[in-house]
Write a protein that holds these residues in place. Sequence first.
Motif, PDB file in Angstrom:
ATOM      1  N   UNK A  14       0.880  -1.080  -0.034  1.00  0.00           N
ATOM      2  CA  UNK A  14      -0.072  -0.223   0.176  1.00  0.00           C
ATOM      3  C   UNK A  14       0.715   1.450   0.186  1.00  0.00           C
ATOM      4  N   UNK A  15       1.754   1.261  -0.700  1.00  0.00           N
ATOM      5  CA  UNK A  15       2.758   2.196  -0.971  1.00  0.00           C
ATOM      6  C   UNK A  15       1.910   3.647  -1.292  1.00  0.00           C
ATOM      7  N   UNK A  16       2.268   4.756  -0.728  1.00  0.00           N
ATOM      8  CA  UNK A  16       1.230   5.977  -0.919  1.00  0.00           C
ATOM      9  C   UNK A  16       1.314   6.388  -2.440  1.00  0.00           C
ATOM     10  N   UNK A  17       0.051   6.709  -2.811  1.00  0.00           N
ATOM     11  CA  UNK A  17       0.132   6.973  -4.417  1.00  0.00           C
ATOM     12  C   UNK A  17       1.021   7.989  -4.797  1.00  0.00           C
ATOM     13  N   UNK A  18       1.527   8.873  -3.901  1.00  0.00           N
ATOM     14  CA  UNK A  18       2.392   9.995  -4.368  1.00  0.00           C
ATOM     15  C   UNK A  18       3.753   9.225  -4.578  1.00  0.00           C
ATOM     16  N   UNK A  19       4.215   8.471  -3.634  1.00  0.00           N
ATOM     17  CA  UNK A  19       5.311   7.577  -3.869  1.00  0.00           C
ATOM     18  C   UNK A  19       5.332   6.547  -4.999  1.00  0.00           C
ATOM     19  N   UNK A  20       4.423   6.021  -5.123  1.00  0.00           N
ATOM     20  CA  UNK A  20       4.112   5.182  -6.105  1.00  0.00           C
ATOM     21  C   UNK A  20       4.322   5.814  -7.580  1.00  0.00           C
ATOM     22  N   UNK A  21       3.827   6.869  -7.819  1.00  0.00           N
ATOM     23  CA  UNK A  21       4.170   7.397  -9.086  1.00  0.00           C
ATOM     24  C   UNK A  21       5.368   7.847  -9.378  1.00  0.00           C
ATOM     25  N   UNK A  22       6.259   8.347  -8.164  1.00  0.00           N
ATOM     26  CA  UNK A  22       7.661   8.393  -8.521  1.00  0.00           C
ATOM     27  C   UNK A  22       8.369   7.102  -8.660  1.00  0.00           C
ATOM     28  N   UNK A  23       7.870   6.021  -8.091  1.00  0.00           N
ATOM     29  CA  UNK A  23       8.484   4.750  -8.430  1.00  0.00           C
ATOM     30  C   UNK A  23       8.221   4.483  -9.749  1.00  0.00           C
ATOM     31  N   UNK A  24       7.124   4.606 -10.339  1.00  0.00           N
ATOM     32  CA  UNK A  24       7.058   4.386 -11.823  1.00  0.00           C
ATOM     33  C   UNK A  24       7.775   4.908 -12.624  1.00  0.00           C
ATOM     34  N   UNK A  25       8.059   6.231 -12.289  1.00  0.00           N
ATOM     35  CA  UNK A  25       9.081   6.905 -13.136  1.00  0.00           C
ATOM     36  C   UNK A  25      10.364   6.218 -12.923  1.00  0.00           C
ATOM     37  N   UNK A  26      10.938   6.022 -11.714  1.00  0.00           N
ATOM     38  CA  UNK A  26      12.182   5.580 -11.573  1.00  0.00           C
ATOM     39  C   UNK A  26      12.284   4.262 -12.128  1.00  0.00           C
ATOM     40  N   UNK A  27      11.283   3.314 -11.993  1.00  0.00           N
ATOM     41  CA  UNK A  27      11.450   1.955 -12.597  1.00  0.00           C
ATOM     42  C   UNK A  27      10.759   1.850 -14.094  1.00  0.00           C
ATOM     43  N   UNK A  28      10.346   2.948 -14.580  1.00  0.00           N
ATOM     44  CA  UNK A  28       9.934   2.909 -16.002  1.00  0.00           C
ATOM     45  C   UNK A  28       9.017   2.029 -16.298  1.00  0.00           C
ATOM     46  N   UNK A  29       7.977   2.053 -15.167  1.00  0.00           N
ATOM     47  CA  UNK A  29       6.913   0.961 -15.421  1.00  0.00           C
ATOM     48  C   UNK A  29       5.581   1.642 -15.461  1.00  0.00           C
ATOM     49  N   UNK A  30       4.398   1.025 -16.274  1.00  0.00           N
ATOM     50  CA  UNK A  30       3.166   1.715 -16.385  1.00  0.00           C
ATOM     51  C   UNK A  30       2.342   1.344 -15.412  1.00  0.00           C
ATOM     52  N   UNK A  31       2.695   0.139 -14.687  1.00  0.00           N
ATOM     53  CA  UNK A  31       1.799  -0.306 -13.906  1.00  0.00           C
ATOM     54  C   UNK A  31       2.530  -1.119 -12.632  1.00  0.00           C
ATOM     55  N   UNK A  32       2.335  -0.695 -11.332  1.00  0.00           N
ATOM     56  CA  UNK A  32       2.956  -1.569 -10.298  1.00  0.00           C
ATOM     57  C   UNK A  32       2.115  -2.219  -9.550  1.00  0.00           C
ATOM     58  N   UNK A  33       0.796  -2.470 -10.037  1.00  0.00           N
ATOM     59  CA  UNK A  33      -0.475  -2.917  -8.965  1.00  0.00           C
ATOM     60  C   UNK A  33      -1.132  -4.085  -9.353  1.00  0.00           C
ATOM     61  N   UNK A  34      -1.743  -4.795  -8.442  1.00  0.00           N
ATOM     62  CA  UNK A  34      -2.939  -5.637  -8.791  1.00  0.00           C
ATOM     63  C   UNK A  34      -3.504  -5.847  -7.409  1.00  0.00           C
ATOM     64  N   UNK A  35      -4.475  -6.551  -7.304  1.00  0.00           N
ATOM     65  CA  UNK A  35      -5.498  -6.583  -6.103  1.00  0.00           C
ATOM     66  C   UNK A  35      -5.254  -8.153  -5.400  1.00  0.00           C
ATOM     67  N   UNK A  36      -5.323  -7.618  -4.023  1.00  0.00           N
ATOM     68  CA  UNK A  36      -5.470  -8.742  -2.858  1.00  0.00           C
ATOM     69  C   UNK A  36      -6.631  -8.837  -2.143  1.00  0.00           C
ATOM     70  N   UNK A  37      -6.971  -9.574  -1.260  1.00  0.00           N
ATOM     71  CA  UNK A  37      -8.145  -9.322  -0.501  1.00  0.00           C
ATOM     72  C   UNK A  37      -7.780  -9.838   0.966  1.00  0.00           C
ATOM     73  N   UNK A  38      -8.754  -9.337   1.946  1.00  0.00           N
ATOM     74  CA  UNK A  38      -8.261  -9.788   3.264  1.00  0.00           C
ATOM     75  C   UNK A  38      -9.563 -10.424   3.990  1.00  0.00           C
ATOM     76  N   UNK A  39      -9.583 -11.396   4.945  1.00  0.00           N
ATOM     77  CA  UNK A  39     -10.354 -11.934   5.553  1.00  0.00           C
ATOM     78  C   UNK A  39     -11.282 -11.477   6.555  1.00  0.00           C
ATOM     79  N   UNK A  40     -12.712 -11.840   6.782  1.00  0.00           N
ATOM     80  CA  UNK A  40     -13.240 -11.494   7.881  1.00  0.00           C
ATOM     81  C   UNK A  40     -12.870 -11.731   9.207  1.00  0.00           C
TER      82      UNK A  40
END
Length: 445
Positions: A142-168
């Motif tokens: 859950x890297x903060x979105x502002x840092x994630x966009x910096x990381x996208x630039x650093x790593x030259x990626x267009x997407x750094x995420x996918x989805x996961x889910x938690x239990x009740x």
Amino acid sequence: MNYCSAKGIVVIGGGLAGSEAAWQIAQRGIPVFLYEMRPFIPTGAHTGSNLAEIVCSNSLGSNLLSNASGLLLQELRILGSLLISIADSCSVPAGKSLAVDRERFSQTVTQNILKQPNITLIREEVVDLAFDSICILATGPLTSPRLASRLEALTQSNSLYFYDAICPIVDASSIDFSFAFKASRYMDPANSGDYVNCPLTKEQYLELSRELAHAERIKLHDFEKELYFEGCLPIEIMAKRGEDTLRFGPLRPTGLIDPKTNKRPYAVVQLRQDNLAASLYNMVGFQTNLTYKEQDRIFRIIPALKNAEFIRYGQLHRNTFINAPKLLLPTLQFKDNPFIFFAGQLAGFEGYAGNIASGLVAGINASRLFQGKEPVIFPRQTMIGELLWYICHADPLHFQPMKANFGLFDLTLEKNLPKDKAARNLFLSQRSLRNIEAFVRAILA
Ligand SMILES: Cc1cc2nc3c(=O)[nH]c(=O)nc-3n(C[C@H](O)[C@H](O)[C@H](O)COP(=O)(O)OP(=O)(O)OC[C@H]3O[C@@H](n4cnc5c(N)ncnc54)[C@H](O)[C@@H]3O)c2cc1C
């Protein structure tokens, strides 16, 4: 803003990986500046301000050496992991697994970090990558979105995420024990086991599976694609795959006998103790993205949970990680800038113990670099070494985070391996532990 200090090492993210990394560095006499954005900036899943907060299942996996997580845990003990020693001291009953009281665990980690004189904890969101010293990035799924966009630039990626889910999580006092029994799989039914098992008849199971498959789910934003990790699929996605999928997955009844009928139930929902007081239980494998209203309605089909009080409903969360095989060396250094290390889920490690292990490795190697020594590659034929090797050498086109497993070992050239799987795993574990001990003596001492 300039976050760094040539007087020490910067660790960004005070989660499982970052806390372990900071500790390893500090123990080597090097000043650490540990940045954690909570409680000022929330993540959406963490609930408090403690470091190393465990957000979902409280289990760090099996403790058995015939199991991959058991081997990794033991290697981490030999390597002197702070977080595993704390996990051992905060464990709750969970059969052969290491499960912790999550509150006590993160509190104890925080106290240890605060007490360490070489660590300065800075409660601030890092939004830039303006480093002028060695730095470890461990900001997690859950890297903060502002840092994630910096990381996208650093790593030259267009997407750094996918989805996961938690239990009740369910309040233990609201479980109807006239429809549940305590047992661990394959345990003598005369003994009381660690799990609360909620048996289902065929009709109840089919109704539950059907309702899950057709229930209303929380909508994702249009721009968000559904990119699930296969190892942590939402229960409703599994239910959609076929009538029997759950019965052969998280609801499998194998190794469980209902003492009321003396028979194996058709299917079983397992609940695992979540805190030391045993007042909370989590629904094993019930990570979900259903609306809370639907969860409340559908889970009551399970007779033992007819009147359950749900302390927390399941939820879906973003998962951020880089393409490690393309970007990282097995020392966890960024190929384009060896003064930057990545650790934790962000680096593509999956599972609490794997994330702790990556923090330990990044911490040791960042310390070595700081001291003018070569960072080390952890030996293969150990769980930690094979995990690191995989993360940095997997196919970058299809890379997914990886957790400890024996499939990581290359057995093609091995001779005289035991045929039986458990005996083979035990053999690999015992050899791995000898290798780790030799590595500690020869390289890390
Ligand atoms: C909802 C959820 C459920 C999960 N369930 C499980 C599970 O059941 N089992 C399992 O093994 N794994 C699970 N995971 C994965 C789990 O997150 C990891 O196993 C583990 O917590 C990752 O460790 P980490 O150190 O990489 O990240 P974290 O433990 O998340 O630590 C990262 C830290 O960085 C901080 N941070 C983020 N951005 C910034 C910034 N810009 N500046 C400063 N600080 C920042 C965060 O606040 C956080 O404290 C789950 C993850 C989530 C989000």
